[in-house]
Design a protein around this motif. Structure first.
Motif, PDB file in Angstrom:
ATOM      1  N   LEU A 208      47.870  14.054   5.422  1.00 11.05           N
ATOM      2  CA  LEU A 208      48.793  14.434   5.989  1.00 11.05           C
ATOM      3  C   LEU A 208      48.661  15.920   6.651  1.00 11.05           C
ATOM      4  O   LEU A 208      49.255  16.191   7.913  1.00 11.05           O
ATOM      5  N   TRP A 485      49.136   7.107   3.720  1.00 10.65           N
ATOM      6  CA  TRP A 485      48.938   8.034   4.738  1.00 10.65           C
ATOM      7  C   TRP A 485      47.575   8.195   5.219  1.00 10.65           C
ATOM      8  O   TRP A 485      47.258   8.332   6.318  1.00 10.65           O
ATOM      9  N   ARG A 491      50.258   6.699   9.703  1.00 13.34           N
ATOM     10  CA  ARG A 491      50.674   7.635  10.423  1.00 13.34           C
ATOM     11  C   ARG A 491      51.227   7.728  11.751  1.00 13.34           C
ATOM     12  O   ARG A 491      52.051   8.338  12.171  1.00 13.34           O
ATOM     13  N   TRP A 597      57.784  14.089   5.854  1.00 13.45           N
ATOM     14  CA  TRP A 597      57.226  12.889   6.040  1.00 13.45           C
ATOM     15  C   TRP A 597      57.229  11.791   4.740  1.00 13.45           C
ATOM     16  O   TRP A 597      57.643  10.937   4.502  1.00 13.45           O
ATOM     17  N   MET A 824      53.700  16.651  10.916  1.00 10.11           N
ATOM     18  CA  MET A 824      53.320  15.853   9.979  1.00 10.11           C
ATOM     19  C   MET A 824      52.774  16.648   8.812  1.00 10.11           C
ATOM     20  O   MET A 824      52.638  16.541   7.545  1.00 10.11           O
TER      21      MET A 824
END
Lengths: 968, 41
Positions: A208, A485, A491, A597, A824
């Motif tokens: 991320l 992720w 994503r 997230w 993010m």
């Protein structure tokens, strides 16, 4: 479909074995003592586990007594070689026995390590590398080190790399010419070579935070790579865990697009155990060809080191625990077969790519050579790479055959080198290891090289849609897999959901099955951007509460009489509804609760888990309790709904906890009136939508957004028989007191199910693995800005580790990215509201009075309810920092002289929700788990992130003071 | 009143959590008629 080996391959493998046959593998040239241990480990898996745990902890042990205690505890419980028993017996009887045991162990572990490590620093290493060169082997040097969790650690790695490069280039210039090693059919090759671990170059090298990590790594690598290009050294980018595979590929492409690096010899690693390795090879070949078109023919072809892969256990454990598709081939022969497939591809791309084959498996090596010869590629047109100190007879044999050998040579201290050593020992004693089979057990070579390999290999698994659970025969419960992720599509779909979100959500009340809008409304706002309204909700009051309870009373009997399977089916359909819009639900949490997230995604997963878990559980309960029936009598124990339940839910897990309490009450046969936290009505409304989509009957579910007065009205209502609450202790105790009063017309005693706060501690022992402790503490203390009842608020470190741990923690916390939740890269988002921000800032401002403030970050966005991570050391016992629940990103550190004192300090609180301990000594772990006063005790891991069905969550003791915001 | 909070061992996500939302009921039925009862009840 399987395929045996080609006769030419078998013949060559035999030849290699013959040439190396007169030598013994290096690992078995270690001391008699070590050899006995390893042999024993091969025979006894229980002993092997204990031995490796001992080796793992060894560098972190202290004095002789400590070493002896670890030996006793790890090896005392398993049958051990007589030698060791004698050693331990000695330790108990002879005054100097402990010292003797410790000395023997130190000497032998150091000797084992030296077997695989070429030197502790560049200077010691270069002499070993020179010796390799003179024996006809090139090398590439890997720097062993601690994990990088902070920018100073990344800087140190880059500086070490730089120093290594210096030493290598300077020394290599003095080595005698060796045309065999310095040239292939495509041109000259540098003498010096380093292997780089991308994760060591940046603290943000994670899926991320990848963009930050790439920028950091690129910044540090640039000067190093330009020097390597100018001074003639090649670099290999090592491939580590699957989590960073995509990032590593991106890093390589990004840095090599620099026109100044046209002449650099650079290589990347492809792991044949990965199901998508062939696809990666194809991409690399296309990229290398394209790069040479763009930068010109002077651009060196990209090198590719084909390996089997060293993290198989990690990858399978992680993927299975998370419920993700396993990225590696699960059967060893599949990896071997894929290796051969990749060999052919690499040879086909000769010229576009430079191939290196890194394996100790004689069949795999022979396959690489044979396939190359068939295509007319000279034997020096590619490299064979082997590990330093492993399978040495193979090294010698390959050199004698005129093949080009490069040795992967680790350099570093024993402590950080231990992980590497453990991996090598595991390989040497693995059942499936070629090294072991061939050289230790002297098994027939032919049966190995002629093994049948599968022709058809499993393809990477695509995500598949999970069907709605059949209440008639539900499959066993398994938690919803969190977003993966590391895959771009996870994503991208999350980012798309954030873009799709269109505020405000209009949130009505739900009374008697009908959405009701009211003239009075209130708003929730985005904590990252407080001027942004996220939801506009009906502001309910006591009259709506009255009406909702009315209809709940009317619906309760019918719902209680509804077959359990039908009630469970409502939950299963609600779960399915949520599963189909996971990212969209999480997006609402990002904006309304300020959840980054991964936290938002986890909350949605947990909500789905409650539906799936309680749905199954009620079916089990309906089968009846275990009671005896004597002859002539039949006894049945059954469970029935209590009537009307009021659920009062918090904002910090706005979907999960609301779902957990609501679905538990519903599926047990109660009608439910839900009063959500006023900060997050939009998320709570999604739960109502899910349950309505799941078919909850009219009146069985009421929904009352509003302020505390609504909750108070529900608690007072004589028709409410169960109250489920999660929130602050203050409100919780008010509810308890209020619920205890029996009002006219009330025919039951109200039952209160309440969960409140914590001031949770993590205890760190002197032998803990700080590489593991640092990220776990950071995550526990600062995840969701510390706004979890399970968060780590206190850290108790024993003297031996305190200073080093605190230094690493502060550096790691300084690197955390603080920002808006929807970004993010954000690791620490905002607090929920202005009041919370003011409260946390007050504690931080007061902190100098109660401890030593090591970190109080104020580099946070100006807008939004941000408070930066803070770490306060030497916090005074009894002070607010030590006792009060702050519910923010503030970690209080306390020091203890020894482990027992640390446990006492941890227990010195009125709270008892979660606790953690990091230790590698079995008796200490046992002591901690017995004595730590907490509902959830975590050993050697983070203390947040309980999973439904795995870590049932709740505390002990009356949770004490604190002003946990937002609990109604 | 049952105070099932920090202080009890009933956990969200635990097998026994649901019990808090229920009233247990036991039904005992005499299956003997004229001294005869079906076997194995």
């Amino acid at each position: 479909m399987t395929r045996g080996a080609d006769p030419e391959v078998v013949a060559l493998a035999r030849r290699i074995a013959e040439l190396g046959g007169h030598q013994r593998a290096g690992v078995y040239r270690m001391s008699w003592w070590s050899e006995r241990l390893l042999n024993w480990a091969m025979e006894d898996p229980a002993f092997k586990t204990q031995l490796f745990r001992l080796v793992d902890v060894f560098p972190a042990t202290g004095d002789d007594e400590d070493v002896a205690a670890h030996v006793r505890e790890y090896l005392g419980s398993v049958p051990a070689p007589r030698l060791l028993n004698a050693g331990m017996g000695l330790a108990e009887r002879v005054p100097l026995g402990e010292r003797a045991t410790a000395a023997v162990l130190r000497r032998n572990i150091a000797r084992m390590a030296r077997q695989f490590i070429v030197g502790t620093g560049p200077r010691q290493a270069v002499s070993g590398l020179g010796a390799l060169w003179r024996s006809g082997r090139a090398a590439t040097v890997d720097l062993l080190g601690e994990h990088t969790h902070s920018e100073p650690e990344a800087d140190r790695y880059a500086a070490r790399l730089d120093g290594l490069l210096d030493a290598l280039v300077a020394t290599a210039a003095g080595w005698p010419p060796d045309d065999h090693l310095e040239r292939d059919d495509l041109g000259p090759l540098p003498r010096a070579s380093v292997s780089i671990k991308p994760t060591a170059l940046a603290s943000h090298f994670t899926p991320l935070t990848g963009e930050l990590g790439l920028a950091e790594a690129t910044g540090r690598l640039g000067p190093i790579l330009r020097r390597a290009a100018a001074e003639g050294a090649s670099v290999w980018f090592d491939m580590e865990r699957y989590d960073v595979k995509e990032l590593t590929h991106r890093l390589v492409r990004q840095v090599l697009d620099d026109p100044a690096l046209t002449g650099l010899h650079a290589g990347v690693v492809v792991q044949a155990y990965l199901k998508d390795s062939m696809a990666d090879l194809a991409d690399l070949a296309a990229w290398s060809a394209d790069r040479r078109r763009r930068l010109g023919e002077a651009a060196q072809p990209l090198a590719v080191r084909l390996v089997k892969g060293a993290y198989w256990d990690t990858e399978t454990i992680q993927a299975r625990a998370a419920g993700w598709p396993v990225p590696v081939f699960e059967d060893k022969p599949e990896t071997d077969a894929n290796f051969e497939r990749c060999v052919r591809f690499l040879h086909d791309q000769h010229g576009t790519l430079r191939a290196a084959f890194a394996t100790h498996n004689l069949r795999s090596i022979a396959c690489a050579v044979t396939e190359g010869r068939r295509l007319g590629i000279p034997d020096t047109g590619y490299e064979l790479q082997l590990l330093y100190g492993m399978a040495e007879p193979v090294h010698a044999a390959l050199v004698r055959l005129g093949l080009r050998v490069r040795v992967y040579a680790p350099v570093g201290e024993l402590v950080p080198g231990m992980a590497y050593l453990v991996r090598r020992l595991l390989e040497n004693t693995s059942n499936e290891s070629f090294v072991r089979l061939r050289f230790a057990e002297r098994r027939q070579l032919d049966s190995l090289v002629q093994a049948e390999l599968p022709e058809v290999l499993p393809a990477p698994e695509a995500p598949h849609r999970v069907p709605v659970t059949d209440a008639g025969k539900p499959a066993p419960y398994s938690p919803e897999p969190p977003a993966e992720w590391r895959r771009g599509r996870a994503r991208q779909s999350f980012a798309a959901a954030l873009c799709r979100f269109r505020p405000p959500i209009l949130v009505p009340a739900l009374v008697d099955g009908e959405p009701v809008t009211l003239a009075d409304t209130f708003c929730s706002t985005d904590p990252s951007r407080p001027d942004q309204v996220v939801a506009t909700a009906a502001e309910c009051g006591p009259s709506e509460a009255e009406a909702a309870v009315d209809s709940a009373v009317r619906a309760a009997d019918g719902w209680a009489a509804t077959p359990v399977v039908d009630r469970a089916a409502v939950l299963f359909r609600a779960a399915d509804w949520m599963r189909q819009r996971r990212a969209d639900l999480a997006a609402v949490e990002v904006y309304e609760a300020g959840k980054p997230w991964a936290e938002a995604d986890a909350d949605v997963c947990e909500a789905i888990d409650y539906c799936e878990y309680y749905g199954r559980r009620i079916i089990d309960l309906a089968a009846g309790g275990a009671v005896q029936s004597p002859p002539g009598e039949q006894n049945r124990l059954t469970y029935h709904g209590r009537g009307v339940a009021a659920v009062i839910s918090p904002w910090n897990f706005p979907l999960a906890i609301a779902t957990g309490m609501t679905t538990a009450a519903l599926v047990a046969g109660n009608a439910v009136v839900l009063k959500p936290a006023e900060q997050t009505p939009g998320v709570a409304w999604r739960l109502v939508e899910a349950l309505r989509a799941g078919g909850v009957p009219r009146g069985v579910l009421g929904f009352l957004p509003g302020a505390g007065a609504v909750g108070a009205a529900l608690v007072r209502d004589p028709r409410v028989s169960v109250i489920a609450f999660t929130g602050s202790k203050t409100v919780g105790l008010e509810i308890v007191a209020e619920a205890a009063r029996v009002r006219p017309g009330q025919h039951h005693v109200k039952r209160v199910v309440a969960e409140m706060g914590g001031k949770n501690a993590i205890v760190v022992d002197s032998d803990a693995d700080l590489d593991e402790v640092v990220p776990a503490v950071i995550h526990s203390a600062f995840g969701y800005s510390g706004q979890k009842c399970s968060a780590a608020a206190r850290l108790v470190a024993v003297d031996g580790v305190h200073d080093q741990l605190v230094e690493r923690l502060v550096a790691a916390a300084r690197a955390l990215r603080v920002g808006a939740a929807e970004e993010m890269e954000t690791q620490v988002g905002p607090l929920i509201e202005a009041e919370a921000q003011q409260r946390v800032l007050r504690y931080v401002a007061d902190a100098p009075r109660h401890g030593r403030v090591l970190l109080a970050r104020d580099d946070v966005p100006p807008q939004g309810w941000f408070a930066g991570p803070a770490i306060v050391d030497d916090v005074a016992p009894g002070s607010p920092l030590a006792t009060e629940e702050i519910f923010g990103p503030v970690l209080s550190v306390m020091r203890a002289h020894d482990f027992e004192e640390a446990i006492e300090v941890a227990n010195d609180t009125e709270y008892g929700l979660t606790a953690g301990v990091f230790s590698r000594r079995p008796s200490r772990i046992a002591l901690a788990t017995a004595r730590l006063r907490a509902g959830n005790v975590y050993v050697n891991r983070a203390i947040t992130g309980a999973t439904v069905g795995r870590q049932p969550f709740g505390g002990v003791g009356l949770s004490g003071v604190g002003s946990k915001a937002g609990g109604p | 009143m049952v105070w099932a909070s920090p202080g009890s061992d009933r956990r969200r996500g635990a097998p026994d959590y649901l019990l808090q939302f229920t009233d247990p009921r036991v039904v005992t039925e005499n299956t003997v008629r004229q001294g005869f009862a079906p076997l194995g009840n």
